[in-house]
Design a protein around this motif. Structure first.
Motif, PDB file in Angstrom:
ATOM      1  N   GLN A 132       0.830  -1.203   0.000  1.00 47.11           N
ATOM      2  CA  GLN A 132       0.000   0.000   0.000  1.00 47.11           C
ATOM      3  C   GLN A 132       0.866   1.256   0.000  1.00 47.11           C
ATOM      4  N   LYS A 133       1.921   1.250   0.814  1.00 42.67           N
ATOM      5  CA  LYS A 133       2.802   2.415   0.866  1.00 42.67           C
ATOM      6  C   LYS A 133       3.493   2.628  -0.476  1.00 42.67           C
ATOM      7  N   TYR A 134       4.068   1.568  -1.010  1.00 44.41           N
ATOM      8  CA  TYR A 134       4.839   1.685  -2.254  1.00 44.41           C
ATOM      9  C   TYR A 134       3.951   2.160  -3.398  1.00 44.41           C
ATOM     10  N   PHE A 135       2.752   1.622  -3.464  1.00 46.12           N
ATOM     11  CA  PHE A 135       1.861   1.990  -4.560  1.00 46.12           C
ATOM     12  C   PHE A 135       1.256   3.382  -4.358  1.00 46.12           C
ATOM     13  N   SER A 136       1.180   3.852  -3.102  1.00 46.68           N
ATOM     14  CA  SER A 136       0.549   5.152  -2.850  1.00 46.68           C
ATOM     15  C   SER A 136       1.480   6.318  -3.170  1.00 46.68           C
ATOM     16  N   ASN A 137       2.714   6.261  -2.677  1.00 46.84           N
ATOM     17  CA  ASN A 137       3.648   7.353  -2.984  1.00 46.84           C
ATOM     18  C   ASN A 137       5.109   6.907  -2.853  1.00 46.84           C
ATOM     19  N   LEU A 138       5.326   5.604  -3.016  1.00 50.17           N
ATOM     20  CA  LEU A 138       6.645   4.990  -3.121  1.00 50.17           C
ATOM     21  C   LEU A 138       7.485   5.030  -1.848  1.00 50.17           C
ATOM     22  N   ALA A 139       7.709   6.218  -1.288  1.00 49.50           N
ATOM     23  CA  ALA A 139       8.543   6.295  -0.097  1.00 49.50           C
ATOM     24  C   ALA A 139       8.286   7.640   0.570  1.00 49.50           C
ATOM     25  N   THR A 140       8.832   7.795   1.766  1.00 47.73           N
ATOM     26  CA  THR A 140       8.717   9.048   2.514  1.00 47.73           C
ATOM     27  C   THR A 140      10.002   9.842   2.290  1.00 47.73           C
ATOM     28  N   ALA A 141       9.882  11.168   2.231  1.00 49.58           N
ATOM     29  CA  ALA A 141      11.040  12.019   1.945  1.00 49.58           C
ATOM     30  C   ALA A 141      12.213  11.689   2.877  1.00 49.58           C
ATOM     31  N   SER A 142      13.422  11.666   2.320  1.00 49.42           N
ATOM     32  CA  SER A 142      14.615  11.246   3.065  1.00 49.42           C
ATOM     33  C   SER A 142      15.103  12.310   4.038  1.00 49.42           C
ATOM     34  N   LEU A 143      15.089  13.574   3.628  1.00 48.08           N
ATOM     35  CA  LEU A 143      15.674  14.649   4.419  1.00 48.08           C
ATOM     36  C   LEU A 143      15.086  14.723   5.839  1.00 48.08           C
ATOM     37  N   PRO A 144      13.744  14.759   5.996  1.00 48.82           N
ATOM     38  CA  PRO A 144      13.203  14.791   7.366  1.00 48.82           C
ATOM     39  C   PRO A 144      13.566  13.541   8.173  1.00 48.82           C
ATOM     40  N   GLN A 145      13.650  12.388   7.519  1.00 48.16           N
ATOM     41  CA  GLN A 145      14.009  11.165   8.245  1.00 48.16           C
ATOM     42  C   GLN A 145      15.419  11.266   8.816  1.00 48.16           C
ATOM     43  N   LEU A 146      16.353  11.766   7.993  1.00 44.48           N
ATOM     44  CA  LEU A 146      17.731  11.876   8.466  1.00 44.48           C
ATOM     45  C   LEU A 146      17.838  12.889   9.601  1.00 44.48           C
ATOM     46  N   ALA A 147      17.107  14.002   9.464  1.00 42.11           N
ATOM     47  CA  ALA A 147      17.151  15.030  10.510  1.00 42.11           C
ATOM     48  C   ALA A 147      16.629  14.472  11.832  1.00 42.11           C
ATOM     49  N   VAL A 148      15.503  13.778  11.772  1.00 46.31           N
ATOM     50  CA  VAL A 148      14.919  13.256  13.009  1.00 46.31           C
ATOM     51  C   VAL A 148      15.792  12.146  13.593  1.00 46.31           C
ATOM     52  N   ALA A 149      16.362  11.295  12.740  1.00 52.43           N
ATOM     53  CA  ALA A 149      17.247  10.233  13.223  1.00 52.43           C
ATOM     54  C   ALA A 149      18.408  10.847  14.000  1.00 52.43           C
ATOM     55  N   ARG A 150      18.953  11.931  13.458  1.00 53.34           N
ATOM     56  CA  ARG A 150      20.058  12.617  14.117  1.00 53.34           C
ATOM     57  C   ARG A 150      19.642  13.152  15.488  1.00 53.34           C
ATOM     58  N   PHE A 151      18.472  13.811  15.503  1.00 54.55           N
ATOM     59  CA  PHE A 151      17.941  14.398  16.739  1.00 54.55           C
ATOM     60  C   PHE A 151      17.742  13.305  17.796  1.00 54.55           C
ATOM     61  N   LEU A 152      17.194  12.163  17.381  1.00 56.25           N
ATOM     62  CA  LEU A 152      16.971  11.067  18.324  1.00 56.25           C
ATOM     63  C   LEU A 152      18.298  10.502  18.812  1.00 56.25           C
ATOM     64  N   GLU A 153      19.214  10.317  17.883  1.00 54.83           N
ATOM     65  CA  GLU A 153      20.494   9.689  18.206  1.00 54.83           C
ATOM     66  C   GLU A 153      21.270  10.527  19.229  1.00 54.83           C
ATOM     67  N   GLN A 154      21.153  11.835  19.107  1.00 52.37           N
ATOM     68  CA  GLN A 154      21.893  12.720  19.990  1.00 52.37           C
ATOM     69  C   GLN A 154      21.253  12.849  21.367  1.00 52.37           C
ATOM     70  N   GLY A 155      20.095  12.224  21.546  1.00 52.40           N
ATOM     71  CA  GLY A 155      19.442  12.302  22.850  1.00 52.40           C
ATOM     72  C   GLY A 155      18.619  13.570  23.045  1.00 52.40           C
ATOM     73  N   GLY A 156      18.580  14.411  22.020  1.00 53.57           N
ATOM     74  CA  GLY A 156      17.879  15.691  22.143  1.00 53.57           C
ATOM     75  C   GLY A 156      16.383  15.529  22.342  1.00 53.57           C
ATOM     76  N   TYR A 157      15.824  14.479  21.761  1.00 53.13           N
ATOM     77  CA  TYR A 157      14.375  14.304  21.825  1.00 53.13           C
ATOM     78  C   TYR A 157      13.910  14.077  23.264  1.00 53.13           C
ATOM     79  N   ASP A 158      14.624  13.236  23.983  1.00 47.08           N
ATOM     80  CA  ASP A 158      14.209  12.953  25.365  1.00 47.08           C
ATOM     81  C   ASP A 158      14.340  14.189  26.250  1.00 47.08           C
ATOM     82  N   ARG A 159      15.421  14.938  26.046  1.00 46.71           N
ATOM     83  CA  ARG A 159      15.584  16.182  26.812  1.00 46.71           C
ATOM     84  C   ARG A 159      14.432  17.128  26.511  1.00 46.71           C
ATOM     85  N   TYR A 160      14.111  17.255  25.221  1.00 49.99           N
ATOM     86  CA  TYR A 160      13.017  18.141  24.823  1.00 49.99           C
ATOM     87  C   TYR A 160      11.694  17.691  25.437  1.00 49.99           C
ATOM     88  N   LEU A 161      11.443  16.375  25.414  1.00 49.74           N
ATOM     89  CA  LEU A 161      10.164  15.867  25.922  1.00 49.74           C
ATOM     90  C   LEU A 161       9.944  16.210  27.387  1.00 49.74           C
TER      91      LEU A 161
END
Lengths: 472, 472
Positions: free
Chosen positions: B334-363
């Protein structure tokens, strides 16, 4: 008790092998793990010691446990899973198989995805950095799209002869999503939709997910869709929409003349059938002038224009747009209810790239690369494939449509090639009638020419010859 | 001839007023325009002179024509369009109306979208810059999602007690898309789906676009969904899926206890009905510990977990994910046929934010802000609204559910407030039965407290009192 810590150790080992915890990373603390797994701290410690024994963990004093992947002395097992007999694969499974195969680093001749060398990587990086510096602008919600992006698109489309305002434009996650939103805006499940034949598999998949029935209109390699065939279909069936790639259709590469575009637009308008135009290859004409979108000839808002930057700027930005004409209200509803809006960051980056004039400069080079790459591939196919093979002569885009002699099976070539790590798109994906293009293949030419590609084409020629021989 | 150049001038004027060409910008050259409009260069020049006369263009020697918007001496006309009588608005139109109203800078008490002041703007900017520097990584195609992102999500989910591998995760354009993909994966159009009542409008919209029928299960403000009611529905109807917000449901803010989550998961597993869990508010609990997802108690893969960062990191990134459990193959299709994939740039940004521990501090900060903001709003509602008004006591998230006394009309309050530039969500949007929550309103509390908000609540109280008075 011994069972429990072994069980925890197994689960942790799986997490490590799945890459959730990577080589060299610190595991979460024992207290946290004890809470997560609902077991005592001492069970976690026993599990850790077990994993240390198995070589997956290393204890460091005062720092906790670190992942250490065991070093392998033996070579890895070979990847290929040989198939003795051809297996019938539905086009639905094939699409995902192809996508994942290419991610697994096979020779990428199947999906129509441009190689990184052909993309304006540096320019988009600059534009993305610019966009990322805008902080909040990149975080807020952009329905129906970032105004900077829609304004640039309106300018470009006006330049192509389609007078549209930013308000007429809806930003989408690529052209595939635009086509699906268009279909949902003008059809109900079970309706009949006319498409070119052979047809771009993404369009057939879109019809599949929306639950539509398809009528395939014969399409000529030079003249494009048969207008007589379309007229006949309109008379015989309650067709509710027509999806077309008027400029450099995929897989044939044909471009409709302006006269035929006018006739198409008028015929569908008279029949009260919306035209969904996918113009994703329009900017990649090989020579002469940018072909006009069919939308240019639309006087009533009956043409829904869809496009994206996936074939030019990059597929990973997932950025497209649509001009829904008189179906705007319904298209907006469909977009909003499906995923609310399209990510802001890629829109701002692309708006910047367009505004700076970088896109047009890039296109001038890209058109020449794709023309040369396609021509080179044509020549190589001509040299390597068996006598009687036919090849398309695209005037734009970067795919070739290859027809094998007689009834030689393209699916067979696909399967044999796959075992050798070469990925091509078999003809059966381009129609809902399984055997219509069974003797065809589509080749993606958007790769820098090198020995690996050259050898792959050579091997494909040998496999095609083998497929022909299997006929007799 | 005079008609033609006036016509061209009118078209150019429209483009200028639409903002396609902006104040101070240079128009495309006369030769290009002559080609675009299919008229002679001299006609274009005549059109330009006409527009110069009207005050929209300025000729600069050797540089061409520049847009100059006429200066207005008069104040702009007032925006408000008064409606004498309440107008029946379908929930479908209302959703888009609300969305566009907030973009038009009304007091944003309707949509559950956090104000910029509550978002980790600076941190995401840093992470986006980091991601943008990775050039090609941001441009390639990410199906089923960037591995860096999926790995971070797998770590977090494992931390919550759901042992999932990165391969189990599918990146989506927000949770709304995840829910739709889940529904398409497990239902056919016309099927019946059980939801909480009152229900998050996005879920009702998702059911609408997928063409499903809904059965609404009564939901208690403290205990959550009625399990007896759900059991009854399962026995009486061929329910094909159940969509639930187990943690801090929107609009009620209730959180199911672990015992009830276990009972829910087991009941649906026994009935062979997939549970689609939307955990978008799970990270925003106000005190104590992070409530466990129902997915934690899933032993068979029957729970499809959906979430996103739209309520925490930002809505504009459009980044969510799903763990489709045993429905993975169909969800991927369903995902592939609907719009193939999700944009890469936001995924990389969020992965970085999570990896650095910033998300938990923010929460840690965000949870306190939302608790305080929600409590403050509760107090203000208590002060300003008529006697007999009931208000929810959410344990997480940032919305309040307000029930007016008797049958006072929330839609009436919505309409009167809209005329005063205040945006609230009327109760009728939270059910498919128009009158079920007619006397309710939902308020978004994710705004920094200021005089504007305080005054808006005060005005809402007066309008509610008016709506009560209209009853007698």
């Amino acid at each position: 008790m011994s069972v429990l810590y072994n069980h925890i150790a197994d689960q942790l080992q799986t997490l490590i092998l799945d890459g959730v915890y990577r080589d060299g990373e610190r595991l979460p603390g024992v207290r946290l793990l004890s809470k997560q797994f609902g077991v005592s701290v001492s069970t976690i410690l026993q599990a850790h010691q077990t994993l240390e024994g198995r070589g997956y963990l290393q204890a460091r004093e005062r720092s906790g446990y670190f992942v250490r992947l065991p070093r392998l002395d033996m070579p890895e097992p070979a990847m290929s899973i040989s198939r003795a007999e051809p297996v019938a694969v539905s086009a639905r499974d094939m699409a995902l198989e192809l996508c994942l195969d290419e991610l697994n680093r096979m020779v990428p001749l199947a999906a129509a995805i441009p190689h990184a060398d052909f993309l304006p990587v540096r320019q988009i990086q600059q534009a993305s950095l610019w966009a990322a510096r805008h902080g909040f602008e990149t975080l807020d919600y952009a329905f129906p799209g970032k105004s900077a992006f829609r304004r640039q698109i309106a300018q470009r489309m006006t330049g192509l002869g389609c007078m549209v305002s930013p308000d007429d434009i809806l930003a989408t996650n690529g052209a595939q999503e635009a086509i699906i939103l268009a279909l949902r805006a003008v059809t109900e499940p079970g309706d009949i939709v006319a498409v070119e034949s052979p047809s771009f598999p993404g369009i057939l998949q879109a019809l599949d997910v929306v639950g539509l029935r398809v009528i395939e209109i014969p399409t000529h390699a030079t003249d494009g869709i048969s207008l007589e065939g379309l007229q006949l279909a309109l008379e015989q069936w309650p067709v509710k929409a027509c999806v077309m790639v008027a400029n450099h259709s995929n897989p044939l590469g044909t471009c409709l003349s302006d006269e035929r575009k006018v006739a198409l637009v008028n015929m569908l308008e008279a029949a009260g059938v919306p035209l969904i135009e996918d113009d994703i290859y329009g900017d990649l004409y090989h020579s002469g002038e940018r072909p006009r979108p069919a939308k240019t000839f639309d006087r009533t808002g009956n043409v829904i224009y869809c496009s994206s930057f996936s074939k030019t700027i990059s597929p990973g930005l997932r950025l497209g747009w649509m001009v829904p004409g008189r179906y705007r209200t319904e298209a907006r509803h469909q977009k909003y209810f499906s995923n609310l809006a399209t990510a802001s960051l890629p829109q701002l980056a692309v708006a910047r790239f367009l505004e700076q004039g970088g896109y047009d400069r890039y296109l001038r080079s890209a058109r020449q690369w794709y023309r040369d790459a396609t021509e080179r591939m044509r020549i190589a196919v001509g040299r390597s494939f068996p006598e009687g093979t036919a090849v398309s002569k695209p005037q734009g885009g970067f795919v070739l449509w290859v027809q094998l002699p007689g009834n030689a099976s393209g699916t067979r070539v696909y399967q044999l090639a796959r075992e050798e790590g070469i990925n091509v798109a078999p003809g059966r994906m381009f129609s809902t009638t399984a055997n219509k293009y069974e003797n065809c293949l589509r080749l993606n030419c958007a790769n820098p020419w090198n020995e690996r590609i050259e050898n792959a084409i050579h091997r494909l020629g040998i496999l095609a010859t083998q497929a022909v021989a299997e006929l007799s």
